[in-house]
Design a protein around this motif. Sequence first.
Motif, PDB file in Angstrom:
ATOM      1  N   PRO A 159       0.796  -1.229   0.000  1.00 24.46           N
ATOM      2  CA  PRO A 159       0.000   0.000   0.000  1.00 24.46           C
ATOM      3  C   PRO A 159       0.826   1.275   0.000  1.00 24.46           C
ATOM      4  CG  PRO A 159       0.063  -0.926   2.197  1.00 24.46           C
ATOM      5  CD  PRO A 159       0.770  -1.906   1.308  1.00 24.46           C
ATOM      6  N   VAL A 160       2.117   1.151   0.320  1.00 23.24           N
ATOM      7  CA  VAL A 160       3.007   2.317   0.408  1.00 23.24           C
ATOM      8  C   VAL A 160       4.399   1.921  -0.074  1.00 23.24           C
ATOM      9  CG1 VAL A 160       1.755   3.299   2.383  1.00 23.24           C
ATOM     10  CG2 VAL A 160       3.727   1.794   2.777  1.00 23.24           C
ATOM     11  N   THR A 161       5.206   2.926  -0.312  1.00 25.96           N
ATOM     12  CA  THR A 161       6.632   2.693  -0.546  1.00 25.96           C
ATOM     13  C   THR A 161       7.353   2.858   0.784  1.00 25.96           C
ATOM     14  OG1 THR A 161       6.593   3.448  -2.844  1.00 25.96           O
ATOM     15  CG2 THR A 161       8.713   3.558  -1.694  1.00 25.96           C
ATOM     16  N   GLY A 162       8.178   1.893   1.115  1.00 23.01           N
ATOM     17  CA  GLY A 162       8.884   1.985   2.383  1.00 23.01           C
ATOM     18  C   GLY A 162       9.788   0.789   2.615  1.00 23.01           C
ATOM     19  N   LYS A 163      10.404   0.778   3.767  1.00 21.42           N
ATOM     20  CA  LYS A 163      11.335  -0.278   4.141  1.00 21.42           C
ATOM     21  C   LYS A 163      10.678  -1.238   5.113  1.00 21.42           C
ATOM     22  CE  LYS A 163      16.016  -1.030   5.949  1.00 21.42           C
ATOM     23  NZ  LYS A 163      17.232  -0.377   6.499  1.00 21.42           N
ATOM     24  N   VAL A 164      10.865  -2.531   4.881  1.00 20.72           N
ATOM     25  CA  VAL A 164      10.331  -3.539   5.794  1.00 20.72           C
ATOM     26  C   VAL A 164      11.105  -3.463   7.107  1.00 20.72           C
ATOM     27  CG1 VAL A 164       9.967  -6.004   6.214  1.00 20.72           C
ATOM     28  CG2 VAL A 164       9.632  -5.064   3.916  1.00 20.72           C
ATOM     29  N   ALA A 165      10.398  -3.067   8.170  1.00 22.63           N
ATOM     30  CA  ALA A 165      11.032  -2.956   9.480  1.00 22.63           C
ATOM     31  C   ALA A 165      11.046  -4.291  10.208  1.00 22.63           C
ATOM     32  CB  ALA A 165      10.300  -1.916  10.333  1.00 22.63           C
ATOM     33  N   ASP A 166       9.994  -5.098   9.977  1.00 18.66           N
ATOM     34  CA  ASP A 166       9.902  -6.399  10.642  1.00 18.66           C
ATOM     35  C   ASP A 166       8.857  -7.242   9.934  1.00 18.66           C
ATOM     36  OD1 ASP A 166      10.454  -8.407  12.416  1.00 18.66           O
ATOM     37  OD2 ASP A 166       9.733  -7.351  14.206  1.00 18.66           O
ATOM     38  N   GLN A 167       8.980  -8.548  10.103  1.00 16.16           N
ATOM     39  CA  GLN A 167       8.025  -9.481   9.539  1.00 16.16           C
ATOM     40  C   GLN A 167       7.922 -10.677  10.475  1.00 16.16           C
ATOM     41  OE1 GLN A 167       7.274  -9.322   4.860  1.00 16.16           O
ATOM     42  NE2 GLN A 167       8.977 -10.591   5.398  1.00 16.16           N
ATOM     43  N   TRP A 168       6.700 -11.102  10.809  1.00 11.84           N
ATOM     44  CA  TRP A 168       6.556 -12.220  11.735  1.00 11.84           C
ATOM     45  C   TRP A 168       5.228 -12.919  11.508  1.00 11.84           C
ATOM     46  CZ3 TRP A 168       5.926  -7.162  12.824  1.00 11.84           C
ATOM     47  CH2 TRP A 168       4.814  -6.746  13.553  1.00 11.84           C
ATOM     48  N   ILE A 169       5.104 -14.120  12.089  1.00 10.63           N
ATOM     49  CA  ILE A 169       3.917 -14.959  11.939  1.00 10.63           C
ATOM     50  C   ILE A 169       3.373 -15.303  13.310  1.00 10.63           C
ATOM     51  CG2 ILE A 169       3.101 -17.255  11.234  1.00 10.63           C
ATOM     52  CD1 ILE A 169       5.038 -17.085   8.871  1.00 10.63           C
ATOM     53  N   ARG A 211      -1.723 -15.672  10.907  1.00 14.27           N
ATOM     54  CA  ARG A 211      -1.542 -14.395  10.232  1.00 14.27           C
ATOM     55  C   ARG A 211      -0.063 -14.106   9.995  1.00 14.27           C
ATOM     56  NH1 ARG A 211      -3.079 -14.798  15.182  1.00 14.27           N
ATOM     57  NH2 ARG A 211      -2.268 -13.491  16.861  1.00 14.27           N
ATOM     58  N   SER A 212       0.198 -13.546   8.842  1.00 22.47           N
ATOM     59  CA  SER A 212       1.539 -13.130   8.454  1.00 22.47           C
ATOM     60  C   SER A 212       1.553 -11.610   8.465  1.00 22.47           C
ATOM     61  CB  SER A 212       1.862 -13.662   7.049  1.00 22.47           C
ATOM     62  OG  SER A 212       3.080 -13.132   6.581  1.00 22.47           O
ATOM     63  N   ILE A 213       2.440 -11.029   9.252  1.00 24.20           N
ATOM     64  CA  ILE A 213       2.421  -9.589   9.507  1.00 24.20           C
ATOM     65  C   ILE A 213       3.694  -8.940   8.975  1.00 24.20           C
ATOM     66  CG2 ILE A 213       2.224  -7.804  11.291  1.00 24.20           C
ATOM     67  CD1 ILE A 213       1.090 -10.301  13.034  1.00 24.20           C
ATOM     68  N   THR A 214       3.516  -7.879   8.231  1.00 23.54           N
ATOM     69  CA  THR A 214       4.645  -7.085   7.742  1.00 23.54           C
ATOM     70  C   THR A 214       4.490  -5.664   8.261  1.00 23.54           C
ATOM     71  OG1 THR A 214       4.726  -8.390   5.692  1.00 23.54           O
ATOM     72  CG2 THR A 214       5.887  -6.272   5.693  1.00 23.54           C
ATOM     73  N   GLU A 215       5.547  -5.142   8.861  1.00 21.11           N
ATOM     74  CA  GLU A 215       5.528  -3.748   9.304  1.00 21.11           C
ATOM     75  C   GLU A 215       6.482  -2.949   8.431  1.00 21.11           C
ATOM     76  OE1 GLU A 215       4.721  -2.122  13.521  1.00 21.11           O
ATOM     77  OE2 GLU A 215       6.911  -2.321  13.359  1.00 21.11           O
ATOM     78  N   VAL A 216       5.938  -1.894   7.824  1.00 18.83           N
ATOM     79  CA  VAL A 216       6.704  -1.082   6.874  1.00 18.83           C
ATOM     80  C   VAL A 216       6.929   0.302   7.465  1.00 18.83           C
ATOM     81  CG1 VAL A 216       6.765  -0.179   4.522  1.00 18.83           C
ATOM     82  CG2 VAL A 216       5.572  -2.315   4.991  1.00 18.83           C
TER      83      VAL A 216
END
Length: 258
Positions: free
Chosen positions: A143-153, A178-183
Amino acid sequence: MLKPVYRLLIELTNGRWTSGILQKFAKSNLSRRVIPSFSRIYNINESEMEKNLHEYPTLHEFFIRRLKEGARVTDVSPDSAVSPVDAVIEDVGSIREDRVISVKGKNYSISEMLGENKAGKYAGGTYMIFYLSPSHYHRIHSPVTGKVADQWILGLKSYPVNKWGLKYGRDTLSKNYRSITEVRHGDAAIGIVKVGAMFVNSIELTHEGEQLEKGKEMAYFTFGSTVILLFEQGKFELEKSIRTPAHIKVGERIGTLL
């Protein structure tokens, strides 16, 4: 007559064995025979598909189909956030200070959804819930341009997340697999929560590296499911034209990043 059967198989199945059988069938050569009826029953727009109907070897490959180049146009405004999926925006609202959201009359804990140490930054912010039915294109875009800060399940198994699942299920949005990505976009965090809909928990990540580009593919669902976007307080303003439930497509503007 066939539609209730498809709904039973694809939207409501949540048991270990039935989901496993469905997954095996969908990936088998035999499943190719049901693709035309599936497309017809769910009114799939075949003109925008990357391939012709007869070129998909299995129902699974058809379900995770890509679209033709240019079938979706991403809003290019540098301050915009866009829809990550073709979906129905089922709900939009504020995240309470106690990190709870209310959806279809039920409360869901953001702390449980994300994990206790991840939820605090979203208190007072905004949530958006995007529901994908079997008729939708099932690839997920940033949904945005950015850097993946973290990813977890989180979560072990999944139950239906359609309107009946949300109404009668047990905390499906916060307890399903759930698979979660924080940008990170500038100084703001955006949470992208991809919620599994069936026991098979089929969420596949496709992006590589730490950078995400707005409108570019990042993952896909094997079965219909839900994406939840979380924005921090004071960092996002909803597009004024959106009224739920709202049909939306990948790349269309959903709001402004502040």
